[in-house]
Design a protein around this motif. Structure first.
Motif, mmCIF file in Angstrom:
data_model
loop_
_atom_site.group_PDB
_atom_site.id
_atom_site.type_symbol
_atom_site.label_atom_id
_atom_site.label_comp_id
_atom_site.label_asym_id
_atom_site.label_seq_id
_atom_site.Cartn_x
_atom_site.Cartn_y
_atom_site.Cartn_z
ATOM 1 N N GLU A 171 0.808 -1.217 0.000
ATOM 2 C CA GLU A 171 0.000 0.000 0.000
ATOM 3 C C GLU A 171 0.843 1.270 0.000
ATOM 4 O O GLU A 171 0.378 2.335 -0.403
ATOM 5 C CB GLU A 171 -0.938 0.016 1.210
ATOM 6 N N ALA A 172 2.096 1.178 0.437
ATOM 7 C CA ALA A 172 2.976 2.346 0.480
ATOM 8 C C ALA A 172 3.879 2.441 -0.744
ATOM 9 O O ALA A 172 4.585 3.429 -0.905
ATOM 10 C CB ALA A 172 3.821 2.320 1.752
ATOM 11 N N GLY A 173 3.889 1.414 -1.584
ATOM 12 C CA GLY A 173 4.707 1.454 -2.781
ATOM 13 C C GLY A 173 5.782 0.390 -2.788
ATOM 14 O O GLY A 173 5.611 -0.712 -2.254
ATOM 15 N N ILE A 174 6.915 0.703 -3.407
ATOM 16 C CA ILE A 174 7.998 -0.260 -3.618
ATOM 17 C C ILE A 174 8.530 -0.801 -2.293
ATOM 18 O O ILE A 174 8.777 -0.055 -1.347
ATOM 19 C CB ILE A 174 9.143 0.397 -4.413
ATOM 20 N N ASP A 175 8.725 -2.121 -2.251
ATOM 21 C CA ASP A 175 9.366 -2.784 -1.118
ATOM 22 C C ASP A 175 10.879 -2.743 -1.355
ATOM 23 O O ASP A 175 11.387 -3.416 -2.254
ATOM 24 C CB ASP A 175 8.883 -4.232 -1.037
ATOM 25 N N PRO A 176 11.633 -1.950 -0.585
ATOM 26 C CA PRO A 176 13.071 -1.821 -0.857
ATOM 27 C C PRO A 176 13.837 -3.142 -0.781
ATOM 28 O O PRO A 176 14.780 -3.360 -1.548
ATOM 29 C CB PRO A 176 13.544 -0.832 0.215
ATOM 30 N N ALA A 194 12.726 -6.159 -1.511
ATOM 31 C CA ALA A 194 12.447 -6.889 -2.748
ATOM 32 C C ALA A 194 13.183 -6.254 -3.922
ATOM 33 O O ALA A 194 13.697 -6.954 -4.808
ATOM 34 C CB ALA A 194 10.943 -6.915 -3.010
ATOM 35 N N LEU A 195 13.239 -4.917 -3.937
ATOM 36 C CA LEU A 195 13.981 -4.225 -4.992
ATOM 37 C C LEU A 195 15.451 -4.626 -4.967
ATOM 38 O O LEU A 195 16.041 -4.935 -6.018
ATOM 39 C CB LEU A 195 13.844 -2.711 -4.808
ATOM 40 N N ASP A 196 16.055 -4.641 -3.798
ATOM 41 C CA ASP A 196 17.468 -4.979 -3.680
ATOM 42 C C ASP A 196 17.727 -6.382 -4.226
ATOM 43 O O ASP A 196 18.706 -6.620 -4.958
ATOM 44 C CB ASP A 196 17.892 -4.880 -2.224
ATOM 45 N N GLU A 197 16.857 -7.312 -3.906
ATOM 46 C CA GLU A 197 17.023 -8.687 -4.381
ATOM 47 C C GLU A 197 16.901 -8.768 -5.906
ATOM 48 O O GLU A 197 17.675 -9.476 -6.564
ATOM 49 C CB GLU A 197 15.979 -9.594 -3.720
ATOM 50 N N LEU A 198 15.948 -8.036 -6.462
ATOM 51 C CA LEU A 198 15.757 -8.078 -7.918
ATOM 52 C C LEU A 198 16.922 -7.426 -8.654
ATOM 53 O O LEU A 198 17.325 -7.890 -9.729
ATOM 54 C CB LEU A 198 14.445 -7.393 -8.296
ATOM 55 N N VAL A 199 17.465 -6.342 -8.093
ATOM 56 C CA VAL A 199 18.615 -5.707 -8.733
ATOM 57 C C VAL A 199 19.815 -6.651 -8.723
ATOM 58 O O VAL A 199 20.534 -6.779 -9.726
ATOM 59 C CB VAL A 199 18.959 -4.371 -8.043
ATOM 60 N N ALA A 200 20.031 -7.341 -7.606
ATOM 61 C CA ALA A 200 21.141 -8.295 -7.532
ATOM 62 C C ALA A 200 20.931 -9.457 -8.508
ATOM 63 O O ALA A 200 21.893 -9.946 -9.116
ATOM 64 C CB ALA A 200 21.267 -8.815 -6.101
ATOM 65 N N LEU A 201 19.692 -9.871 -8.690
ATOM 66 C CA LEU A 201 19.396 -11.024 -9.538
ATOM 67 C C LEU A 201 19.462 -10.694 -11.019
ATOM 68 O O LEU A 201 20.037 -11.441 -11.821
ATOM 69 C CB LEU A 201 18.010 -11.568 -9.183
ATOM 70 N N HIS A 202 18.866 -9.551 -11.418
ATOM 71 C CA HIS A 202 18.689 -9.255 -12.841
ATOM 72 C C HIS A 202 19.676 -8.237 -13.404
ATOM 73 O O HIS A 202 19.749 -8.086 -14.626
ATOM 74 C CB HIS A 202 17.264 -8.754 -13.081
ATOM 75 N N ARG A 203 20.385 -7.512 -12.552
ATOM 76 C CA ARG A 203 21.289 -6.450 -13.003
ATOM 77 C C ARG A 203 20.592 -5.522 -13.996
ATOM 78 O O ARG A 203 21.036 -5.334 -15.130
ATOM 79 C CB ARG A 203 22.555 -7.042 -13.643
ATOM 80 N N PRO A 204 19.486 -4.910 -13.609
ATOM 81 C CA PRO A 204 18.716 -4.073 -14.538
ATOM 82 C C PRO A 204 19.416 -2.757 -14.840
ATOM 83 O O PRO A 204 20.293 -2.312 -14.095
ATOM 84 C CB PRO A 204 17.404 -3.834 -13.789
ATOM 85 N N LYS A 205 18.987 -2.118 -15.928
ATOM 86 C CA LYS A 205 19.542 -0.822 -16.330
ATOM 87 C C LYS A 205 18.933 0.303 -15.510
ATOM 88 O O LYS A 205 19.643 1.234 -15.126
ATOM 89 C CB LYS A 205 19.265 -0.603 -17.821
ATOM 90 N N PRO A 252 6.893 6.554 1.106
ATOM 91 C CA PRO A 252 7.377 7.271 2.294
ATOM 92 C C PRO A 252 8.852 7.655 2.164
ATOM 93 O O PRO A 252 9.620 7.048 1.404
ATOM 94 C CB PRO A 252 7.179 6.259 3.425
ATOM 95 N N ALA A 253 9.257 8.638 2.955
ATOM 96 C CA ALA A 253 10.617 9.169 2.884
ATOM 97 C C ALA A 253 11.665 8.095 3.146
ATOM 98 O O ALA A 253 12.702 8.040 2.465
ATOM 99 C CB ALA A 253 10.768 10.318 3.884
ATOM 100 N N GLU A 254 11.421 7.226 4.128
ATOM 101 C CA GLU A 254 12.439 6.238 4.449
ATOM 102 C C GLU A 254 12.652 5.238 3.309
ATOM 103 O O GLU A 254 13.768 4.756 3.083
ATOM 104 C CB GLU A 254 12.090 5.496 5.744
ATOM 105 N N ARG A 255 11.599 4.954 2.559
ATOM 106 C CA ARG A 255 11.767 4.068 1.408
ATOM 107 C C ARG A 255 12.486 4.783 0.267
ATOM 108 O O ARG A 255 13.256 4.159 -0.471
ATOM 109 C CB ARG A 255 10.414 3.526 0.942
ATOM 110 N N ARG A 256 12.242 6.068 0.106
ATOM 111 C CA ARG A 256 12.963 6.830 -0.914
ATOM 112 C C ARG A 256 14.465 6.820 -0.619
ATOM 113 O O ARG A 256 15.290 6.635 -1.516
ATOM 114 C CB ARG A 256 12.430 8.263 -0.984
ATOM 115 N N ALA A 257 14.802 7.019 0.641
ATOM 116 C CA ALA A 257 16.214 6.986 1.024
ATOM 117 C C ALA A 257 16.817 5.607 0.764
ATOM 118 O O ALA A 257 17.959 5.496 0.283
ATOM 119 C CB ALA A 257 16.356 7.372 2.495
#
Length: 402
Positions: A157-162, A164-175, A192-197
């Protein structure tokens, strides 16, 4: 008289490019075409309220430019954009805490063009990019045309799960990661601000571009402003920030911009030269004149206040309009409410019956890069008055009622 052999057997024309055949049209645009009848209360489009445009102020700006500098206004301009407009936009960024100079910006023909230019400048066919789930539909189109492999990042509900994002970046090496962190389209949620950071830190640590799209951020009617991701440590040299006058001045002007590091800005300028040379000079000069002669912030405050009333009108009527067991968000600004009907409902299958009741929404499925939730839908609350919203929800309830 007889035809020659060459005349009798005509060769077929060459086929369309594969990307043109594989990328579908916009379901939102298709729905708008179907629901163009004036009696339809259309919650489908993301259309700013035309009655709230500052028509006189914009007209006066055009008159002044054409009277005082017609030869310049009607001439070619630089690809990067008119200096006066870039300086004005840079000043607005700087006043909100993100130090920006005119040379950090390029004017685009709407922020949608900025997405297309970035796709051209950054993405090789087959490369992976990450998007929110669900995601702005026209961004998915732009990335599909570039041949990107699009992977959805899990969101709540708050947006991107950081994490999960970290895991996907490590897995897929996206641009890149594409995000609309403030009053997101289609969900209306704000990161939220803490997720942006955290996202800024991931981008710096993992090596990732962030494309931060902010067409709605000024349309806040409750809560506190959250700084741009571009302002957080680690994101400074790897964030492209997109903006637009479409939602705060008028969408027909087709004026947007991108703020980016110098090398990427230059690449986008070359891509724009190939696309349209430059955004129309007269429109840029008129917008700069409007900003010089008028208080845009005061105008936006009036618009946001009206939109807040319209959001409240929609939220107050959803319980009666949607089936029991439905859920929806409460956006603090922007233009959209995202709703989920109970399991077993398919909002795309229901839409033809809904349109028969002279009301419309956008089914949620096309906004998903991965497996869609077919029970979701998006409704725009800003185009109609509170009374029209109440009537539209009454019609929607009648259409969805068993």
């Amino acid at each position: 008289m007889t035809a020659t052999a060459d005349q009798a057997i005509a060769a077929p024309t060459p086929p369309l490019a594969a990307r043109a055949a594989s990328v579908g049209g916009s379901p939102v645009r298709d729905i708008l075409a179907v629901t163009a009848r004036p009696e339809v209360i259309n919650f489908a489009g993301g259309l700013p309220a035309p009655g709230l445009f500052d028509k006189e102020g914009i007209a006066a700006a055009f008159r002044a430019v054409l009277a005082e500098q017609p030869e310049r206004a009607l001439q070619y301009s630089t690809t990067e954009g008119e200096p006066a407009l870039r300086a004005a936009v840079a000043g607005r960024f700087s006043a909100r805490g993100l130090a920006t100079g005119a040379d950090d910006l390029m004017v685009t023909t709407g922020s949608q063009q900025a997405l297309s230019l970035l796709a051209t400048a950054l993405i090789e066919p087959g490369e992976t990019i990450l998007v929110e789930n669900p995601c702005y539909l026209a961004a998915l189109q732009a990335f599909a045309f570039a041949g990107a492999r699009v992977v959805a990042v899990p969101c709540d509900e708050a947006g991107i799960d950081p994490d999960a994002l970290d895991e996907l970046v490590a897995l897929h090496r996206p641009k890149l990661l594409y995000t609309v962190p403030t009053f997101q389209n289609p969900t209306g949620r704000t990161l939220p601000a803490e997720r942006r950071a955290a996202i800024a830190g991931i981008a710096a640590r993992r090596g990732l571009w962030i494309v931060e799209d902010d067409p709605y951020g000024e349309l806040r009617f409750e809560g506190e402003r959250v700084p741009w991701i571009a302002s957080y440590p680690g994101a400074e040299d790897r964030t492209v920030l997109l903006g637009s006058f479409s939602k705060v001045m008028a969408p027909g002007l087709r004026l947007g911009w991108l703020r980016a590091p110098a090398a990427l800005l230059r690449a986008c300028a070359i891509a724009k030269q190939a696309a349209d040379l430059h955004t129309p000079t007269v429109i840029q000069l008129a917008a700069a004149r409007y900003l010089a002669d008028n208080d845009l912030d005061a105008h936006v405050a009036r618009v946001a206040a009206a939109y807040g009333e319209r959001r409240d009108a929609m939220l107050s009527g959803l319980a009666d309009a949607l089936p029991q067991g439905s859920s929806w968000g409460r956006p603090e600004g922007g233009m959209f409410v995202w709703a989920k009907l109970p399991d077993g409902y398919d909002t795309a299958a229901l839409l033809p019956e809904v349109v028969k009741h002279d009301v419309a929404y956008v089914p949620g499925a096309p906004f998903y890069a991965g497996e869609p939730d077919v029970a979701t839908l998006r409704m725009c609350f800003v185009t109609q008055s509170p009374d029209e919203i109440a009537e539209g929800l009454r019609r929607l309830g009648g259409a969805l009622r068993p």
